[in-house]
Design an enzyme around this catalytic site. Sequence first.
Site, PDB file in Angstrom:
ATOM      1  N   ALA A 126     -34.036  15.007  39.459  1.00  0.00           N
ATOM      2  CA  ALA A 126     -33.180  13.894  39.864  1.00  0.00           C
ATOM      3  C   ALA A 126     -33.361  12.703  38.942  1.00  0.00           C
ATOM      4  CB  ALA A 126     -33.490  13.500  41.302  1.00  0.00           C
ATOM      5  N   THR A 127     -34.571  12.533  38.375  1.00  0.00           N
ATOM      6  CA  THR A 127     -34.783  11.414  37.456  1.00  0.00           C
ATOM      7  C   THR A 127     -33.871  11.533  36.248  1.00  0.00           C
ATOM      8  OG1 THR A 127     -37.075  11.193  38.156  1.00  0.00           O
ATOM      9  CG2 THR A 127     -36.487  10.243  36.051  1.00  0.00           C
ATOM     10  N   ASN A 206     -36.435   7.104  49.782  1.00  0.00           N
ATOM     11  CA  ASN A 206     -37.610   7.970  49.815  1.00  0.00           C
ATOM     12  C   ASN A 206     -38.793   7.316  50.514  1.00  0.00           C
ATOM     13  OD1 ASN A 206     -37.500   6.230  47.562  1.00  0.00           O
ATOM     14  ND2 ASN A 206     -39.176   7.300  46.596  1.00  0.00           N
ATOM     15  N   GLN A 234     -33.278  12.895  48.339  1.00  0.00           N
ATOM     16  CA  GLN A 234     -33.899  13.033  49.645  1.00  0.00           C
ATOM     17  C   GLN A 234     -32.903  13.456  50.715  1.00  0.00           C
ATOM     18  OE1 GLN A 234     -37.078  12.690  50.378  1.00  0.00           O
ATOM     19  NE2 GLN A 234     -37.841  11.844  48.472  1.00  0.00           N
ATOM     20  N   SER A 254     -32.183  17.011  43.630  1.00  0.00           N
ATOM     21  CA  SER A 254     -33.508  17.438  43.194  1.00  0.00           C
ATOM     22  C   SER A 254     -33.891  18.742  43.873  1.00  0.00           C
ATOM     23  CB  SER A 254     -34.519  16.350  43.547  1.00  0.00           C
ATOM     24  OG  SER A 254     -35.814  16.800  43.307  1.00  0.00           O
ATOM     25  N   HIS A 256     -37.157  20.105  44.158  1.00  0.00           N
ATOM     26  CA  HIS A 256     -38.426  20.273  44.862  1.00  0.00           C
ATOM     27  C   HIS A 256     -38.518  19.483  46.156  1.00  0.00           C
ATOM     28  CE1 HIS A 256     -40.647  16.493  43.620  1.00  0.00           C
ATOM     29  NE2 HIS A 256     -39.620  16.472  42.796  1.00  0.00           N
ATOM     30  N   THR A 294     -31.782  25.116  26.924  1.00  0.00           N
ATOM     31  CA  THR A 294     -31.690  26.368  27.656  1.00  0.00           C
ATOM     32  C   THR A 294     -31.809  26.098  29.138  1.00  0.00           C
ATOM     33  OG1 THR A 294     -32.769  27.505  25.849  1.00  0.00           O
ATOM     34  CG2 THR A 294     -32.729  28.639  27.957  1.00  0.00           C
ATOM     35  N   CYS A 380     -46.628   5.162  46.010  1.00  0.00           N
ATOM     36  CA  CYS A 380     -45.584   6.071  45.538  1.00  0.00           C
ATOM     37  C   CYS A 380     -45.148   5.767  44.117  1.00  0.00           C
ATOM     38  CB  CYS A 380     -44.402   5.962  46.489  1.00  0.00           C
ATOM     39  SG  CYS A 380     -43.214   7.264  46.279  1.00  0.00           S
TER      40      CYS A 380
END
Lengths: 456, 90
Positions: A126-127, A206, A234, A254, A256, A294, A380
């Site tokens: 996401a960054t 978040n 999120q 994102s 993860h 890739t 965080c």
Amino acid sequence: MAAKLITTALRRTALRRTASLKPINLRPFSTAAATIPDPYDDPSSLTVKGVKISGRPLYLDMQATSPVDPRVLDAMLPFYLSRYGNPHSRTHLYGWESDEAVEIARGQVAQLINASPKEIVFTSGATESNNISVKGTLHFYKEKKKHVITTQTEHKCVLDSCRHLQQEGFDVTYLPVKSDGLVDVGKLRDAIRPDTGLVSVMAVNNEIGVIQPMEEIGAVCKEFKIPFHTDAAQALGKIDVDVDKWNVSLMSLSGHKIYGPKGIGALYMRRRPRIRVEPQMNGGGQERGIRSGTVPTPLVVGMGAACELARKEMEYDEKRISMLQERMLNGIRAKLDGVVVNGSEERRYVGNLNLSFAYVEGESLLMGLKEVAVSSGSACTSASLEPSYVLRALGVDEDMAHTSIRFGIGRFTTEEEIDRAVELTVKQVEKLREMSPLYEMVKEGIDIKSIQWAQH
Amino acid sequence: MAAASPSRPEIISLFRSLLRTSRQFSDYNIREYSKRRTIDGFRLNKQLTDPSAVAAAFADGKSQLELAKRQVLVYSLYAPKVKSIMELNH
């Protein structure tokens, strides 16, 4: 039939034997002599950073990351073992099957957000998607558009990209938020200028978990024809995300955070009306030229499987997590007073509970909660001891901001874990308050804010 | 071997196999989730009457069973030596 019996028996003995095998050395390739004892060698306890704990802590930090769902891992493994081709190889089976898997995953991601697969670009997270959205859009339209509107509670990557744009000469408006964490849509409307090129508001925060009024903001952006970008890292798979209802042009996703692998994300880019960005990664023109490099097939397959699972399990998970959140909040409120929920209680994602405990020092609270894996409001984003900028934007007092704890509840959290976390938190807070002279004064009825502290 | 419509003993057998496999997970959270999701899943699908829907759910359950067996093996190969706090007594 006999073959099946034999393989089942073999597998069972393999399971039994591996369970009793000596534990696998986790660092077979280290050539240096091990002078420091490996913290994972002793099976009875764990000593990391000078702290000894008897077991792995219970995990309540789902906003930082989430465990990979076994169904996602099962989808990913073949692409690490035998189907290891590069999806851009056009000449052989390895490439074709890899490409097919990537396209299926693209469809799975698109279906979760009610988009077309052609509108999804895979990135490293996401960054990266946020960087492409903020910097890429403004650089593309830099002749006519010079202004960006965002909020003070955005994720660090959005704020940092905006700061980078400011250094290049663009104007940025950081909208303040109300004390419940929500954006004032009227203030947003007032901040819009004729040369505004982008509005960026994250869907679910978040740190505090509040859900912004996405439909209203989308309506304002549609009225003024300004591209609307949202960081939905999120929000994906947790609340109902619909790119048409929200009228977003760009959305960062994102992997993860939804029980998928780390290192993968996606960017949704609307085709009608088409939004164009300047790519941040140049190269062979993969992913329609937006993000060269890739495409990592196993990670993409994992993200696709995670999205499909999220679509099927969203209702079940939401009901359960909501029940767990209530259980936690009621459990803590029943035993402690002076507990404040940071952020709006009505418009929040149920799996995020950010609490501040009055008259307790934050660092010592965290040090005592070593058996629970939680995050404090400040750790965080920065390594400094400053309280989190999000809580500061909400107008929370410094002392309350320092004692904030963020509990993240997820799909795999059990009732016993919640009860244990409540028990440990209450015990630690009571212990600290008993030692605290400030709390004694409050109990006697003295108003702390009216005290004139004498200088020695 | 396409099952026309699974019989009640077949469904119960699938349920029991899934629970048995779930219990073997070495990770505390995954184990509890597997057991809980199996029970809730079968309970939610109890009302299904349309035979094709029942057959589809049964086939899905069978593939989940195969998946669970594979993952139990994978998780056991990499199980950490130190167990979760929840598995040790208070």
